[in-house]
Design a protein around this motif. Structure first.
Motif, mmCIF file in Angstrom:
data_model
loop_
_atom_site.group_PDB
_atom_site.id
_atom_site.type_symbol
_atom_site.label_atom_id
_atom_site.label_comp_id
_atom_site.label_asym_id
_atom_site.label_seq_id
_atom_site.Cartn_x
_atom_site.Cartn_y
_atom_site.Cartn_z
ATOM 1 N N LEU A 74 0.789 -1.224 0.000
ATOM 2 C CA LEU A 74 0.000 0.000 0.000
ATOM 3 C C LEU A 74 0.829 1.287 0.000
ATOM 4 N N PRO A 75 2.016 1.314 0.619
ATOM 5 C CA PRO A 75 2.794 2.557 0.526
ATOM 6 C C PRO A 75 3.113 2.944 -0.918
ATOM 7 N N TYR A 76 3.430 1.944 -1.755
ATOM 8 C CA TYR A 76 3.733 2.256 -3.152
ATOM 9 C C TYR A 76 2.464 2.625 -3.916
ATOM 10 N N VAL A 77 1.344 1.945 -3.616
ATOM 11 C CA VAL A 77 0.066 2.332 -4.220
ATOM 12 C C VAL A 77 -0.225 3.793 -3.911
ATOM 13 N N SER A 107 -6.528 3.100 -14.190
ATOM 14 C CA SER A 107 -5.310 2.889 -13.393
ATOM 15 C C SER A 107 -5.100 4.009 -12.382
ATOM 16 N N LEU A 108 -6.090 4.857 -12.210
ATOM 17 C CA LEU A 108 -5.921 6.044 -11.375
ATOM 18 C C LEU A 108 -5.402 5.694 -9.986
ATOM 19 N N ILE A 109 -6.000 4.691 -9.351
ATOM 20 C CA ILE A 109 -5.524 4.192 -8.059
ATOM 21 C C ILE A 109 -5.304 2.686 -8.224
ATOM 22 N N PRO A 110 -4.060 2.267 -8.448
ATOM 23 C CA PRO A 110 -3.799 0.867 -8.804
ATOM 24 C C PRO A 110 -4.240 -0.129 -7.734
ATOM 25 N N TRP A 111 -4.732 -1.272 -8.214
ATOM 26 C CA TRP A 111 -5.079 -2.412 -7.360
ATOM 27 C C TRP A 111 -6.131 -2.077 -6.296
ATOM 28 N N ASN A 112 -7.017 -1.143 -6.613
ATOM 29 C CA ASN A 112 -8.012 -0.720 -5.621
ATOM 30 C C ASN A 112 -9.018 -1.815 -5.288
ATOM 31 N N SER A 113 -9.037 -2.882 -6.086
ATOM 32 C CA SER A 113 -9.920 -4.007 -5.752
ATOM 33 C C SER A 113 -9.458 -4.752 -4.508
ATOM 34 N N GLN A 114 -8.237 -4.494 -4.073
ATOM 35 C CA GLN A 114 -7.646 -5.273 -2.980
ATOM 36 C C GLN A 114 -7.655 -4.548 -1.638
ATOM 37 N N PHE A 115 -8.202 -3.339 -1.570
ATOM 38 C CA PHE A 115 -8.159 -2.591 -0.317
ATOM 39 C C PHE A 115 -9.198 -1.477 -0.352
ATOM 40 N N ALA A 116 -9.518 -0.958 0.807
ATOM 41 C CA ALA A 116 -10.370 0.223 0.910
ATOM 42 C C ALA A 116 -9.506 1.471 0.781
ATOM 43 N N LEU A 117 -10.041 2.501 0.155
ATOM 44 C CA LEU A 117 -9.264 3.728 -0.044
ATOM 45 C C LEU A 117 -8.716 4.275 1.268
#
Length: 299
Positions: A34-37, A68-78
């Motif tokens: 998440l830090p890199y996201v 791709s605005l917020i990558p891998w957002n399916s895996q975490f809550a904003l």
């Protein structure tokens, strides 16, 4: 209004490229987390603001943003992202610019988003994708309306168009109110897939989801209707919101070796009746340059 989707070639070609498409492979996500996201999301939102400013300065008020605005957002809550408050600030700055200058801003998840699939797992992935796109609109501070649309394809009929339509209708009922309010559907580009009249009758009429008319796609699924007839059918599904349409011209008109569905670099002749009755997304490989060239030719 006229607009374009995805990257801005003028800004991308600068010495320091401006783009909101930074993403990562699964292995990188697993290694850097998440830090890199969060870092990529802040960079994407910073560049999105510059891109929107460029659009404003060039009189372009319609834009479709990358997924791709917020990558891998399916895996975490904003809210789990480090520096979430800064991400909120950067996003709201973009949203304020959009609203201040009466821009229209949309998303279009890729073909892997299949809300009527026979697979429950695939439908669940599609649901997550539509929901996090709706959350991005909320992050931007934009209201839940198809004016700010999330456009999907139904795609396959899976051998039974009636059953597929029923699965889509059931799928819509599982969405949050905001996600459902943003949702729109688009006609397909293969004869065996979904046409405008099929979408209107089997999808929009039962669910209220508006139909985005794709001019080029209609040539593959016309079902005996003219372009204007099909557009008017789709336009009627938008109720009090100005219709959204997609316009492209086939690259095979200039290069017969490419597939018929491929988009040309530029476009020359969107019908006047289409531009007067709808907002038109120019889907050309030239991106913003295609919009500017078309506008200059009409001046």
């Amino acid at each position: 209004m006229l607009g374009y989707p995805g990257l801005n070639r003028t800004l991308r070609d600068r010495d320091t490229p401006v783009r909101c498409t930074r993403g990562m492979q699964k292995q990188t996500f697993e290694e850097r987390g998440l830090p890199y996201v969060s870092t990529l999301a802040q960079q994407n939102l910073t560049d999105l603001y510059e891109l929107l400013q460029w659009n404003r300065d060039h009189g372009i008020t319609l834009y479709r943003c990358t997924s791709s605005l917020i990558p891998w957002n399916s895996q975490f809550a904003l809210s789990e992202l480090p520096a979430y408050n800064e991400i909120q600030r950067l996003a709201r700055r973009c949203g304020d610019l959009i609203r201040e200058h009466n821009m229209r801003f949309t998303f279009h998840p890729d073909y892997w988003c299949k809300p009527a699939s026979e697979s429950a797992e695939t439908r669940a992935r599609a649901r997550r994708a539509i929901e996090y796109h709706a959350e991005w609109f909320e992050l931007l501070g934009l209201p839940a309306t198809p004016y700010y649309g999330i456009t999907v394809h139904i795609g396959a009929t899976y051998g039974d168009i009636g059953a597929t339509a029923e699965r889509f209708q059931a799928f819509v009922n599982t969405l949050s109110d905001d996600a459902r309010a943003h949702l729109t559907v688009e006609n397909d580009d293969k004869e065996s897939l979904w046409s405008v009249p099929q979408l209107v009758e089997r999808i929009s009429d039962p669910t209220g989801v508006p139909v985005v008319f794709d001019y080029h796609h209609h040539s593959f699924t016309d079902r005996g209707y003219s372009y204007r007839e099909a557009f008017e059918m789709a336009a009627d599904t938008w109720q009090d919101v100005r219709p959204m349409t997609h316009y492209s011209e086939p690259a095979c008109l200039r290069d017969p070796t490419v597939r018929p569905q491929a988009h040309a670099e530029f476009v020359s002749d969107p019908p006047g009746w289409l531009q007067s009755a709808a907002d038109v997304m120019i889907e050309a490989d030239g991106k913003e340059r295609a919009v500017l060239k078309l506008r200059d030719a009409k001046a």
